[in-house]
Design an enzyme around this catalytic site. Structure first.
Site, PDB file in Angstrom:
ATOM      1  N   ASP A 231      -9.110  -9.955   8.925  1.00  0.00           N
ATOM      2  CA  ASP A 231      -8.627  -8.595   8.638  1.00  0.00           C
ATOM      3  C   ASP A 231      -9.643  -7.495   8.913  1.00  0.00           C
ATOM      4  O   ASP A 231      -9.264  -6.412   9.327  1.00  0.00           O
ATOM      5  CB  ASP A 231      -8.164  -8.521   7.173  1.00  0.00           C
ATOM      6  CG  ASP A 231      -7.241  -7.337   6.906  1.00  0.00           C
ATOM      7  OD1 ASP A 231      -6.261  -7.168   7.649  1.00  0.00           O
ATOM      8  OD2 ASP A 231      -7.504  -6.565   5.958  1.00  0.00           O
TER       9      ASP A 231
ATOM     10  N   HIS B 221     -10.543  -2.590  11.457  1.00  0.00           N
ATOM     11  CA  HIS B 221      -9.427  -3.408  10.961  1.00  0.00           C
ATOM     12  C   HIS B 221      -9.157  -4.511  11.996  1.00  0.00           C
ATOM     13  O   HIS B 221      -8.211  -4.427  12.769  1.00  0.00           O
ATOM     14  CB  HIS B 221      -8.200  -2.502  10.783  1.00  0.00           C
ATOM     15  CG  HIS B 221      -7.062  -3.125  10.041  1.00  0.00           C
ATOM     16  ND1 HIS B 221      -5.769  -2.653  10.139  1.00  0.00           N
ATOM     17  CD2 HIS B 221      -6.998  -4.172   9.184  1.00  0.00           C
ATOM     18  CE1 HIS B 221      -4.973  -3.378   9.373  1.00  0.00           C
ATOM     19  NE2 HIS B 221      -5.686  -4.306   8.792  1.00  0.00           N
TER      20      HIS B 221
ATOM     21  N   ARG C 193       2.658 -12.043  -0.427  1.00  0.00           N
ATOM     22  CA  ARG C 193       1.347 -12.432   0.113  1.00  0.00           C
ATOM     23  C   ARG C 193       0.786 -13.661  -0.588  1.00  0.00           C
ATOM     24  O   ARG C 193       1.162 -13.985  -1.712  1.00  0.00           O
ATOM     25  CB  ARG C 193       0.363 -11.273  -0.080  1.00  0.00           C
ATOM     26  CG  ARG C 193       0.785  -9.970   0.626  1.00  0.00           C
ATOM     27  CD  ARG C 193      -0.185  -9.573   1.673  1.00  0.00           C
ATOM     28  NE  ARG C 193       0.306  -8.492   2.523  1.00  0.00           N
ATOM     29  CZ  ARG C 193      -0.272  -8.151   3.668  1.00  0.00           C
ATOM     30  NH1 ARG C 193      -1.340  -8.789   4.104  1.00  0.00           N
ATOM     31  NH2 ARG C 193       0.214  -7.179   4.406  1.00  0.00           N
TER      32      ARG C 193
ATOM     33  N   ARG D 143       0.840  -1.192   0.000  1.00  0.00           N
ATOM     34  CA  ARG D 143       0.000   0.000   0.000  1.00  0.00           C
ATOM     35  C   ARG D 143       0.882   1.252   0.000  1.00  0.00           C
ATOM     36  O   ARG D 143       1.977   1.254   0.539  1.00  0.00           O
ATOM     37  CB  ARG D 143      -0.898   0.027   1.239  1.00  0.00           C
ATOM     38  CG  ARG D 143      -2.069  -0.949   1.190  1.00  0.00           C
ATOM     39  CD  ARG D 143      -2.951  -0.830   2.415  1.00  0.00           C
ATOM     40  NE  ARG D 143      -2.240  -1.213   3.614  1.00  0.00           N
ATOM     41  CZ  ARG D 143      -1.711  -0.383   4.483  1.00  0.00           C
ATOM     42  NH1 ARG D 143      -1.823   0.933   4.321  1.00  0.00           N
ATOM     43  NH2 ARG D 143      -1.074  -0.825   5.537  1.00  0.00           N
TER      44      ARG D 143
ATOM     45  N   SER E 241      -1.234  -3.483  10.299  1.00  0.00           N
ATOM     46  CA  SER E 241      -0.821  -4.340   9.197  1.00  0.00           C
ATOM     47  C   SER E 241       0.446  -5.112   9.564  1.00  0.00           C
ATOM     48  O   SER E 241       1.391  -4.535  10.111  1.00  0.00           O
ATOM     49  CB  SER E 241      -0.554  -3.484   7.965  1.00  0.00           C
ATOM     50  OG  SER E 241      -1.714  -2.746   7.651  1.00  0.00           O
TER      51      SER E 241
ATOM     52  N   CYS F 264       0.923  -7.297  11.859  1.00  0.00           N
ATOM     53  CA  CYS F 264       1.169  -7.401  13.300  1.00  0.00           C
ATOM     54  C   CYS F 264       0.438  -8.574  13.932  1.00  0.00           C
ATOM     55  O   CYS F 264       0.278  -8.633  15.150  1.00  0.00           O
ATOM     56  CB  CYS F 264       0.796  -6.096  13.994  1.00  0.00           C
ATOM     57  SG  CYS F 264       1.949  -4.762  13.597  1.00  0.00           S
TER      58      CYS F 264
ATOM     59  N   TYR G 125      -1.178  -3.398  -6.699  1.00  0.00           N
ATOM     60  CA  TYR G 125      -0.893  -4.258  -5.545  1.00  0.00           C
ATOM     61  C   TYR G 125      -1.939  -4.168  -4.427  1.00  0.00           C
ATOM     62  O   TYR G 125      -2.315  -3.068  -4.002  1.00  0.00           O
ATOM     63  CB  TYR G 125       0.482  -3.911  -4.951  1.00  0.00           C
ATOM     64  CG  TYR G 125       1.102  -5.107  -4.223  1.00  0.00           C
ATOM     65  CD1 TYR G 125       1.894  -6.030  -4.907  1.00  0.00           C
ATOM     66  CD2 TYR G 125       0.862  -5.336  -2.873  1.00  0.00           C
ATOM     67  CE1 TYR G 125       2.437  -7.133  -4.263  1.00  0.00           C
ATOM     68  CE2 TYR G 125       1.404  -6.438  -2.216  1.00  0.00           C
ATOM     69  CZ  TYR G 125       2.193  -7.326  -2.924  1.00  0.00           C
ATOM     70  OH  TYR G 125       2.731  -8.430  -2.283  1.00  0.00           O
TER      71      TYR G 125
ATOM     72  N   LYS H 154      -9.511  -2.503   1.721  1.00  0.00           N
ATOM     73  CA  LYS H 154      -9.261  -1.334   2.566  1.00  0.00           C
ATOM     74  C   LYS H 154     -10.072  -0.127   2.106  1.00  0.00           C
ATOM     75  O   LYS H 154     -10.602   0.637   2.911  1.00  0.00           O
ATOM     76  CB  LYS H 154      -7.767  -1.001   2.589  1.00  0.00           C
ATOM     77  CG  LYS H 154      -6.920  -2.138   3.161  1.00  0.00           C
ATOM     78  CD  LYS H 154      -7.324  -2.481   4.555  1.00  0.00           C
ATOM     79  CE  LYS H 154      -6.968  -3.864   5.014  1.00  0.00           C
ATOM     80  NZ  LYS H 154      -5.671  -4.140   5.499  1.00  0.00           N
TER      81      LYS H 154
HETATM   82  P1  GTP Z   1      -2.107  -7.676   7.468  1.00  0.00           P
HETATM   83  O1  GTP Z   1      -2.576  -8.727   6.520  1.00  0.00           O
HETATM   84  O2  GTP Z   1      -1.060  -6.789   6.886  1.00  0.00           O
HETATM   85  O3  GTP Z   1      -3.230  -6.867   8.038  1.00  0.00           O
HETATM   86  O4  GTP Z   1      -1.295  -8.421   8.645  1.00  0.00           O
HETATM   87  P2  GTP Z   1      -1.763  -9.286   9.916  1.00  0.00           P
HETATM   88  O5  GTP Z   1      -2.099  -8.380  11.043  1.00  0.00           O
HETATM   89  O6  GTP Z   1      -2.782 -10.282   9.531  1.00  0.00           O
HETATM   90  O7  GTP Z   1      -0.400 -10.022  10.326  1.00  0.00           O
HETATM   91  P3  GTP Z   1       0.021 -11.556  10.166  1.00  0.00           P
HETATM   92  O8  GTP Z   1      -0.754 -12.464  11.067  1.00  0.00           O
HETATM   93  O9  GTP Z   1       0.056 -11.902   8.731  1.00  0.00           O
HETATM   94  O10 GTP Z   1       1.509 -11.499  10.728  1.00  0.00           O
HETATM   95  C1  GTP Z   1       2.484 -10.654  10.175  1.00  0.00           C
HETATM   96  C2  GTP Z   1       3.851 -11.085  10.605  1.00  0.00           C
HETATM   97  O11 GTP Z   1       3.944 -11.116  12.028  1.00  0.00           O
HETATM   98  C3  GTP Z   1       4.201 -12.489  10.119  1.00  0.00           C
HETATM   99  O12 GTP Z   1       5.541 -12.505   9.694  1.00  0.00           O
HETATM  100  C4  GTP Z   1       4.028 -13.331  11.340  1.00  0.00           C
HETATM  101  O13 GTP Z   1       4.856 -14.455  11.324  1.00  0.00           O
HETATM  102  C5  GTP Z   1       4.367 -12.378  12.480  1.00  0.00           C
HETATM  103  N1  GTP Z   1       3.621 -12.719  13.718  1.00  0.00           N
HETATM  104  C6  GTP Z   1       2.298 -12.998  13.810  1.00  0.00           C
HETATM  105  N2  GTP Z   1       1.949 -13.322  15.082  1.00  0.00           N
HETATM  106  C7  GTP Z   1       3.079 -13.229  15.815  1.00  0.00           C
HETATM  107  C8  GTP Z   1       3.370 -13.452  17.198  1.00  0.00           C
HETATM  108  O14 GTP Z   1       2.512 -13.786  18.019  1.00  0.00           O
HETATM  109  N3  GTP Z   1       4.662 -13.259  17.590  1.00  0.00           N
HETATM  110  C9  GTP Z   1       5.629 -12.886  16.704  1.00  0.00           C
HETATM  111  N4  GTP Z   1       6.870 -12.735  17.176  1.00  0.00           N
HETATM  112  N5  GTP Z   1       5.392 -12.685  15.391  1.00  0.00           N
HETATM  113  C10 GTP Z   1       4.140 -12.857  14.948  1.00  0.00           C
HETATM  114  C1  SPV Z   2      -2.845  -4.414   5.359  1.00  0.00           C
HETATM  115  O1  SPV Z   2      -1.893  -3.734   4.946  1.00  0.00           O
HETATM  116  O2  SPV Z   2      -3.397  -4.184   6.462  1.00  0.00           O
HETATM  117  C2  SPV Z   2      -3.335  -5.551   4.565  1.00  0.00           C
HETATM  118  C3  SPV Z   2      -2.786  -5.740   3.223  1.00  0.00           C
HETATM  119  O3  SPV Z   2      -4.211  -6.273   5.009  1.00  0.00           O
HETATM  120  S1  SPV Z   2      -3.547  -4.753   2.038  1.00  0.00           S
HETATM  121  O4  SPV Z   2      -4.692  -5.453   1.497  1.00  0.00           O
HETATM  122  O5  SPV Z   2      -2.547  -4.516   0.990  1.00  0.00           O
HETATM  123  O6  SPV Z   2      -3.973  -3.512   2.628  1.00  0.00           O
HETATM  124 MN    MN Z   3      -4.777  -5.737   7.122  1.00  0.00          MN
END
Ligand code: GTP
Ligand code: SPV
Ligand code: MN
Length: 598
Positions: free
Chosen positions: A286, A239, A379, A69, A261, A263, A210, A219
């Site tokens: 999400d 979110h 992704r 983004r 994002s 996290c 993207y 979003k």
């Molecule tokens: P978006 O799709 O961008 O909104 O991200 P998200 O909030 O769904 O994050 P996601 O679960 O995909 O995790 C993002 C990154 O954080 C990945 O590399 C995970 O491996 C890492 N991660 C997720 N949960 C944890 C956790 O509990 N501890 C740690 N250390 N890393 C984590």
């Molecule tokens: C985020 O950035 O929080 C995502 C990926 O979930 S995107 O769809 O690119 O915004």
């Molecule tokens: Mn997201």
């Protein structure tokens, strides 16, 4: 196709403006999907993966400048600048439309214009909303079919008079006759615009192909436009992941979680508990749309139909359910390719083979390459229905009743593992001061720096941040206290002096979910601290956990000096709200300061 006059005239208008060679109305059928994939493979923009290992899976590679983004090029174009507030980029709508119309003019030369009717939420469900995306990107069509419900069935529900959100998208790369079409056409940064005309509920996106820049249901619609609709109509567009947790006694509760994002939402939404007898199922990973049910509780639906998940860090150890999802029928973007046509990324749980093709399409050698093989924001796009722990309630028409809201980001210090708010308003205060390290999910030269990201909505709020908080506070007045979800601040990302995460995270986060579950039932203990109610070490189920008691005590401690500094910083931050800082939040900050020196 449709007799919806508004839709027909909008499509005609865009056709005239963008001048595509062809128009294709997406019916959403398998035949259509397969022929689009075949065409993409023939053109060389999609790489079929090994059918034995990953049936129905394809790899796409974006242009190296178009990998996430672009917040700097994202605009909330309300009539009044003050409606966009201090956290959004704003351009006057008349001016922005003029600039963008010039860009859109003839921008689909040499391309097909796809019309994608889509539903956010189950088709025809009372809480769902309809959008129509016009795009010149086959990649967008392919991904929208996984991420939303698309096609003729949506037009049927729309009918002749139905309302929809028009979402216009172009990659911004017109072709003159005979001109070479690159694998991933896009426009240069200064020509990219991700624009939201919030007063008229209209989205115009130009120049990027993207993720959230281009898959406009996500979003742009389900958060930025929907947050404005939600404010006006008394609901919430957030979110947030949505999960269902079931205790060994068979009692279930639903919990949402707002994390910025990259996290941890996808990971938490499908975690495999490490504590015996507990079960977690996924409702969404999400976005949550929440409304009051007749019983006065908040009910959430997941408006999406797929997961657009971060690949790096996803492994059979950390997230086996996501790994199972992506075994078939999945689109991968910007991951690395193995010599036997499988995927690989950093943190997939096994060593890289000696040779890979990296996300840029270049040879990559384990022995010598220094750059990551997969982009940090690479992704997977995968159907939610393929998740082994998808909850049957994920398509419940009225949504699921929410008992708790978790909030939190990546904070290397100060913020404890878990902290229960004293009240709804105190929880909203904790949401308003949320901070997190900036991740690769956005293009930025500040990655790794902590910024305030209230309720993980900083890049997704469709209006003024002060009004957003007034809205949260109003929601708290609409029902009785016992019916409101309780708000918990969590932080999986505290680091030790060596820079390593102290808390093991992932499946171990179930220990915190259990504590939250038991708090709601009045069964788990807590100690009142100046910042909120924290677990006693004994109230957490830590059996079998490989973390020392002193480290646990450390991540459950409140360092008053750090918090006094934090409170000062919050005071400075609150200045951006100007006259729109709700008095309740100012009062919460005052009370915090007082408690810290008591
Ligand atoms: P978006 O799709 O961008 O909104 O991200 P998200 O909030 O769904 O994050 P996601 O679960 O995909 O995790 C993002 C990154 O954080 C990945 O590399 C995970 O491996 C890492 N991660 C997720 N949960 C944890 C956790 O509990 N501890 C740690 N250390 N890393 C984590
Ligand atoms: C985020 O950035 O929080 C995502 C990926 O979930 S995107 O769809 O690119 O915004
Ligand atoms: Mn997201």
């Amino acid at each position: 196709m449709t007799d919806n006059k508004k839709l027909i005239s909008w499509v005609n208008e865009i056709q005239e403006l963008c001048q595509p060679d062809n128009i294709h109305w997406c019916d959403g059928s398998d035949l259509e999907y397969n022929s689009m994939i075949t065409a993409a493979v023939e053109k060389g923009i999609a790489i079929p993966l090994n059918p034995e290992k990953r049936p129905g899976c394809y790899l796409f590679r974006s242009h190296p400048s178009d990998v996430a983004r672009v917040e700097k090029r994202t605009f909330i174009s309300s009539k009044n600048k003050s409606d966009a507030g201090p956290t959004n980029n704003w351009i006057d709508p008349t001016e922005l439309k003029k600039t963008m119309s010039t860009l859109y003019s003839g921008c689909m030369h040499g391309r097909t214009m796809y019309v994608i009717p889509f539903s956010m939420g189950p088709v025809g469900s009372p809480l769902s909303k309809i959008g129509v995306e016009i795009t010149d990107s086959p990649y967008v069509v392919i991904n929208m079919r996984i991420m939303t419900r698309i096609g003729t069935k949506v037009l049927d529900v729309l009918g002749s008079e139905g309302e929809f959100v028009p979402c216009l998208h172009s990659v911004g790369y017109p072709l003159s006759p005979g001109q070479f079409d690159p694998e991933w056409p896009c426009a240069p940064m200064e020509q990219k615009y991700i624009s939201h005309f919030t007063d008229e509920r209209l989205i115009w996106s130009y120049g990027s192909g993207y993720g959230g820049n281009a898959l406009l249901g996500k979003k742009c619609f389900a958060l930025r436009i929907a947050s404005v609709q939600a404010r006006d109509e008394g609901w919430m567009a957030e979110h947030m992941l949505i999960l269902k947790i079931t205790s060994p006694e068979g009692v279930s509760k639903y919990i949402t979680g707002a994390f910025p994002s990259a996290c941890g939402k996808t990971n938490l939404a499908m975690l495999v508990p490490t504590i015996p007898g507990w079960k977690v199922e996924t409702v969404g990973d999400d976005i949550a749309w929440m409304r009051f049910g007749k019983d006065g509780r908040l009910y959430a639906i997941n408006p999406e139909a797929g997961f657009f998940g971060v690949a790096p860090g996803t492994s059979y150890q950390s997230n086996p359910n996501a790994m199972a999802c992506v075994e078939k029928n999945t689109i991968f973007t910007n991951v690395a390719l193995t010599d036997d046509d499988d995927v690989w990324w950093e943190g997939i749980g096994y060593e890289a083979p000696d040779h890979l093709i990296d996300w840029k399409g270049n040879d990559w050698y384990k022995a010598t390459s220094t750059e990551p093989a997969a982009h940090p924001n690479s992704r997977f796009t995968t159907p939610a229905s393929q998740c082994p722990v998808i909850s049957p309630d994920w398509i419940a028409e009225d949504g699921v009743p929410i008992s708790a809201i978790l909030i939190g980001g990546r904070r290397p210090s100060t913020i404890p593992l878990v902290n229960e708010s004293f009240s709804w308003n105190h929880g909203v205060f904790l949401g308003s001061i949320m901070g997190s390290e900036i991740t690769a999910a956005t293009i930025s030269d500040q990655i790794g720096k902590v910024r305030r990201d209230p309720f993980a909505m900083l890049p997704f709020m469709g209006y003024h941040i002060g009004d957003y908080f007034s809205h949260w506070l109003d929601i708290g007045k609409k029902t009785s206290v016992d019916k409101l979800p309780r708000i918990y601040n969590v932080n999986w990302f505290r680091k030790n002096p060596e820079g390593k995460f102290i808390w093991p995270g992932y499946g171990e986060n179930s220990r915190i979910l259990k504590w939250v579950f038991e708090r709601i039932d009045g069964k788990a203990e807590a100690i009142k601290t100046p910042i909120g109610n924290l677990p006693t070490v004994d109230s957490l189920d830590l059996g079998g956990l490989n973390v020392s008691k002193s480290e646990i005590a450390d991540i459950l401690s409140v360092d008053k000096d750090k918090w006094i500094k934090e409170a000062e910083d919050i005071g400075n931050y609150y200045q951006i709200f100007e006259d729109k800082l709700p008095i309740e939040l100012a009062n919460e900050l005052d009370s915090l300061k007082k408690r810290l020196v008591e």
